[in-house]
Scaffold this motif. Structure first.
Motif, PDB file in Angstrom:
ATOM      1  N   UNK A 164       4.932 -12.123  44.293  1.00 22.42           N
ATOM      2  CA  UNK A 164       5.253 -13.476  44.730  1.00 22.42           C
ATOM      3  C   UNK A 164       6.610 -13.808  44.110  1.00 22.42           C
ATOM      4  N   UNK A 165       7.509 -14.325  44.925  1.00 20.52           N
ATOM      5  CA  UNK A 165       8.878 -14.561  44.443  1.00 20.52           C
ATOM      6  C   UNK A 165       9.275 -16.013  44.709  1.00 20.52           C
ATOM      7  N   UNK A 166       9.721 -16.676  43.662  1.00 25.22           N
ATOM      8  CA  UNK A 166      10.132 -18.076  43.809  1.00 25.22           C
ATOM      9  C   UNK A 166      11.506 -18.337  43.239  1.00 25.22           C
ATOM     10  N   UNK A 167      12.153 -19.326  43.851  1.00 20.16           N
ATOM     11  CA  UNK A 167      13.450 -19.804  43.386  1.00 20.16           C
ATOM     12  C   UNK A 167      13.173 -21.024  42.522  1.00 20.16           C
ATOM     13  N   UNK A 210       1.971  -8.570  54.361  1.00 20.87           N
ATOM     14  CA  UNK A 210       3.203  -8.422  53.588  1.00 20.87           C
ATOM     15  C   UNK A 210       2.890  -8.199  52.115  1.00 20.87           C
ATOM     16  N   UNK A 211       3.710  -7.403  51.442  1.00 16.32           N
ATOM     17  CA  UNK A 211       3.521  -7.218  49.998  1.00 16.32           C
ATOM     18  C   UNK A 211       4.281  -8.275  49.207  1.00 16.32           C
ATOM     19  N   UNK A 212       5.415  -8.730  49.738  1.00 15.07           N
ATOM     20  CA  UNK A 212       6.222  -9.727  49.032  1.00 15.07           C
ATOM     21  C   UNK A 212       6.040 -11.078  49.717  1.00 15.07           C
ATOM     22  N   UNK A 213       5.654 -12.067  48.933  1.00 11.81           N
ATOM     23  CA  UNK A 213       5.407 -13.381  49.518  1.00 11.81           C
ATOM     24  C   UNK A 213       6.142 -14.466  48.722  1.00 11.81           C
ATOM     25  N   UNK A 214       6.458 -15.568  49.386  1.00 14.19           N
ATOM     26  CA  UNK A 214       7.149 -16.644  48.671  1.00 14.19           C
ATOM     27  C   UNK A 214       6.184 -17.480  47.822  1.00 14.19           C
ATOM     28  N   UNK A 215       6.714 -18.134  46.819  1.00  5.98           N
ATOM     29  CA  UNK A 215       5.904 -19.025  45.973  1.00  5.98           C
ATOM     30  C   UNK A 215       6.771 -20.210  45.545  1.00  5.98           C
ATOM     31  N   UNK A 216       6.250 -21.416  45.701  1.00  3.45           N
ATOM     32  CA  UNK A 216       7.000 -22.603  45.246  1.00  3.45           C
ATOM     33  C   UNK A 216       7.089 -22.557  43.727  1.00  3.45           C
ATOM     34  N   UNK A 217       8.274 -22.855  43.178  1.00  2.00           N
ATOM     35  CA  UNK A 217       8.483 -22.674  41.746  1.00  2.00           C
ATOM     36  C   UNK A 217       9.213 -23.858  41.096  1.00  2.00           C
ATOM     37  N   UNK A 218       8.557 -25.046  41.092  1.00  2.00           N
ATOM     38  CA  UNK A 218       9.149 -26.111  40.273  1.00  2.00           C
ATOM     39  C   UNK A 218       9.136 -25.604  38.832  1.00  2.00           C
ATOM     40  N   UNK A 219      10.287 -25.417  38.222  1.00  2.00           N
ATOM     41  CA  UNK A 219      10.343 -24.692  36.943  1.00  2.00           C
ATOM     42  C   UNK A 219       9.361 -25.279  35.930  1.00  2.00           C
ATOM     43  N   UNK A 220       9.530 -26.565  35.653  1.00  2.00           N
ATOM     44  CA  UNK A 220       8.526 -27.350  34.938  1.00  2.00           C
ATOM     45  C   UNK A 220       8.855 -28.800  35.231  1.00  2.00           C
ATOM     46  N   UNK A 221       7.936 -29.711  34.896  1.00  2.00           N
ATOM     47  CA  UNK A 221       8.127 -31.102  35.298  1.00  2.00           C
ATOM     48  C   UNK A 221       9.465 -31.631  34.789  1.00  2.00           C
ATOM     49  N   UNK A 222       9.831 -31.232  33.576  1.00  2.00           N
ATOM     50  CA  UNK A 222      11.061 -31.752  32.962  1.00  2.00           C
ATOM     51  C   UNK A 222      12.292 -31.495  33.838  1.00  2.00           C
ATOM     52  N   UNK A 223      12.325 -30.353  34.508  1.00  2.00           N
ATOM     53  CA  UNK A 223      13.534 -29.998  35.270  1.00  2.00           C
ATOM     54  C   UNK A 223      13.515 -30.550  36.693  1.00  2.00           C
ATOM     55  N   UNK A 224      12.497 -31.336  37.040  1.00  2.00           N
ATOM     56  CA  UNK A 224      12.388 -31.838  38.416  1.00  2.00           C
ATOM     57  C   UNK A 224      12.333 -33.360  38.446  1.00  2.00           C
ATOM     58  N   UNK A 243       1.835 -20.306  47.977  1.00  2.00           N
ATOM     59  CA  UNK A 243       1.467 -20.323  46.554  1.00  2.00           C
ATOM     60  C   UNK A 243       2.421 -21.232  45.768  1.00  2.00           C
ATOM     61  N   UNK A 244       1.980 -21.626  44.585  1.00  2.00           N
ATOM     62  CA  UNK A 244       2.765 -22.516  43.719  1.00  2.00           C
ATOM     63  C   UNK A 244       2.675 -21.967  42.295  1.00  2.00           C
ATOM     64  N   UNK A 245       3.796 -21.980  41.571  1.00  2.00           N
ATOM     65  CA  UNK A 245       3.733 -21.589  40.150  1.00  2.00           C
ATOM     66  C   UNK A 245       4.596 -22.538  39.334  1.00  2.00           C
ATOM     67  N   UNK A 246       4.162 -22.798  38.128  1.00  2.00           N
ATOM     68  CA  UNK A 246       4.955 -23.635  37.234  1.00  2.00           C
ATOM     69  C   UNK A 246       4.454 -23.442  35.800  1.00  2.00           C
ATOM     70  N   UNK A 247       5.123 -24.119  34.854  1.00  2.00           N
ATOM     71  CA  UNK A 247       4.705 -24.086  33.455  1.00  2.00           C
ATOM     72  C   UNK A 247       3.900 -25.342  33.146  1.00  2.00           C
TER      73      UNK A 247
END
Ligand code: GUN
Ligand code: FE
Length: 514
Positions: A164-167, A210-224, A243-247
């Motif tokens: 899973x790859x996120x920006x 697909x093997x590679x999929x996108x993931x939403x990546x709000x870095x952490x609340x502080x940076x958004x 998918x979604x990932x964060x700290x």
């Protein structure tokens, strides 16, 4: 038609159980890369019979991989939290805690990935390393750059890893040379990355998956900003499969700052009704709705970012209400103990989370964590659980299985494999070796010839007579195989990872290309 593996096999079954099969025969369907069937107990004397029963009359029709004593098959590792652009920083910055480390060590390195050429070269080296360490699936954070993160996805696609790859989304509280100009720009780049990843050509093997999929990546609340989190929540709502990932709740200073930035009055109402009949907390979350809003998890929940395919990294200092809402939303935790020790963040109470029925997995969190190997995360997860157990002031609460206790080997194995698959919401496809699942697997060796001085070789056992060539009746091969697993988990490194397969395709490991 088939690639056959004949030898020892280890696979997780549950948090407390795994199977150790000294003489397994596993068939991978070549066209799909899925596991076709597994025979549990095939002594050499009956191999031909079993093959014939499976319709294999000549070994010319198959590829046969025979494992030696001291080698075994196991599912690939799943690293549910790793920052690909931080790999060049491994082994630096351990003097800092999180927010200073981000400012002085991490953001300056990540800013360099604006240069797409640099990004592509660095990511090529990163991906080869994570594959060779045995990570068959990774949840990657890229940087905030669209082009560099597209390159990351392309490199992973080329080398055949599942990922899973996120920006990173970051439109505030970041350095002037490493911040997005607006919420709108961040959202537009996010949409562009999702479209790019979804347009990558399908890989060989199982059609359409697909093997590679996108993931939403709000870095952490502080940076958004609020506007950015709201936009990401809207994007998530229109695409439930995304998918979604964060700290979350990593460090005391981070939590304090998050609460300052997001006072309850500033939050929208959570999009889905708060649950009132959770198995553990019952109506607690509803009754304390006000309190939830003033927590870190409450911020993500208010923006609709906690759900079944959300991966939350760290979770070191969770409040009770946060545990309840994470459970109710079925979000999963990425436990990153190497990083949590290294950045002095603390010891996550993983046993307590498991007793709440929360999905837990392991993350390297490179370069907060100083190793790209899930083996290090396994070792530090064990240590972390022992620290929690030794610091407990009272005996473990009645009715619990994991709280305030050390995590045993079956649990560690589960967290590193099936637990990761469950957190990524792909547990039906990977995480264990079973018919119908993808063959995402490792051939591991604990023999001396791999050259890892820390793993006592099974051939030395034989040489010294610690193990006889044929085990006596009272010595079980299963018990011996358990000991190989423990040796690997606690003393292993990439030298012990001989072959790495994803969707049936050999993509790495020390014997790759030999
Ligand atoms: N919180 C926000 N960004 C990061 C990061 O890059 N690493 C860790 N460990 N925590 C973070
Ligand atoms: Fe991280």
């Amino acid at each position: 038609m088939y690639t056959l593996f004949y030898g020892a096999l280890i696979t997780p079954v549950s948090l407390t159980e795994h199977r150790t099969l000294p003489h397994a025969l596993l068939a991978v369907e070549r066209e799909t890369g899925d596991i076709a069937w597994i025979e549990d107990n095939v002594p050499a004397s009956s191999l031909q019979d079993v093959l014939a029963r499976r319709g294999i009359l000549s070994l010319e029709d198959v590829d046969l991989v025979e494992l030696k004593l001291g080698e075994f098959l196991m599912p690939g590792f799943i690293d549910t939290h790793i920052h690909a652009p931080q790999v060049p920083n491994i082994g630096s910055g351990q003097q800092y805690e999180l927010l200073d480390w981000l400012e002085h060590v991490t953001f300056p390195m990540e800013a360099r990935f604006e240069d797409e050429h640099f990004a592509r070269r660095a990511y090529t080296s990163v991906i080869k390393r994570t594959i060779d360490y045995g990570s068959t699936t990774c949840c990657y954070y890229g940087t905030l750059h669209l082009e560099g993160t597209k390159a990351l996805a392309e490199v992973i696609h080329k080398y055949g890893q599942r990922a899973f790859v996120g920006k990173c989304n970051m439109d505030r509280n970041s350095p002037p040379n490493y911040v997005e100009p607006s919420a709108a720009a961040s959202l537009a780049a996010t949409r562009a990355l999702i479209a790019h990843i979804r347009a990558l050509p399908p890989p060989p093997g199982r059609a359409g998956e697909p093997l590679v999929r996108p993931i939403l990546t709000p870095r952490f609340a502080i940076s958004c900003s609020h506007e950015l989190l709201a936009g990401l929540g809207a994007l998530a709502a229109e695409d439930p499969a995304l998918h979604i990932q964060t700290h979350i709740s990593e460090n005391a200073g981070e939590i304090r700052f998050t609460k300052e930035l997001f006072p309850p009055a500033s939050l929208p109402k959570p999009p889905a009704p708060l649950p009132s009949n959770g198995a553990t907390g019952e109506a607690k979350v509803v009754k304390n709705g006000k309190k939830l809003e003033s927590t870190y998890a409450g911020v993500y929940d208010a923006f609709g970012l906690l759900r079944r395919n959300t991966v939350l990294a760290h979770a070191v200092h969770l409040e009770d209400e946060e545990v309840e809402i994470i459970k109710a939303r079925e979000a999963g935790i990425s436990h990153c103990p190497t990083s949590n020790f290294n950045l002095r963040s603390g010891c996550a109470r993983i046993g307590m989370l498991l007793d709440h029925g929360i999905k837990v997995s392991l993350g390297t969190d490179v370069s907060g964590g100083f190793s790209p190997s899930i083996l290090s995360a396994v070792q530090h997860a064990s240590m972390c659980s022992k620290v929690v157990a030794t610091q407990a002031r009272t005996p473990p609460p009645p009715g619990t299985r994991f709280t305030d206790r050390q995590l045993p080997v079956p649990t560690l194995l589960y967290l590193a494999t099936q637990g990761g698959a469950d957190v990524c919401d792909i547990g039906e496809r990977v995480g264990s070796l079973a018919p119908g699942k993808a063959f995402d697997a490792l051939v591991v060796s604990v023999r001396s010839d791999v050259g890892n001085p820390a793993t006592w070789g099974v051939d030395m056992d034989l040489e010294l007579g610690v193990r006889e060539a044929e085990l006596g009746e009272d010595e079980s091969e299963e018990v011996e195989l358990e000991s190989f697993l423990e040796r690997f988990l606690f003393c292993g490194d990439d030298r012990n990872v001989r072959r790495v397969y994803v969707q049936g395709r050999l993509i790495g490991g020390k014997d790759f290309g030999m």
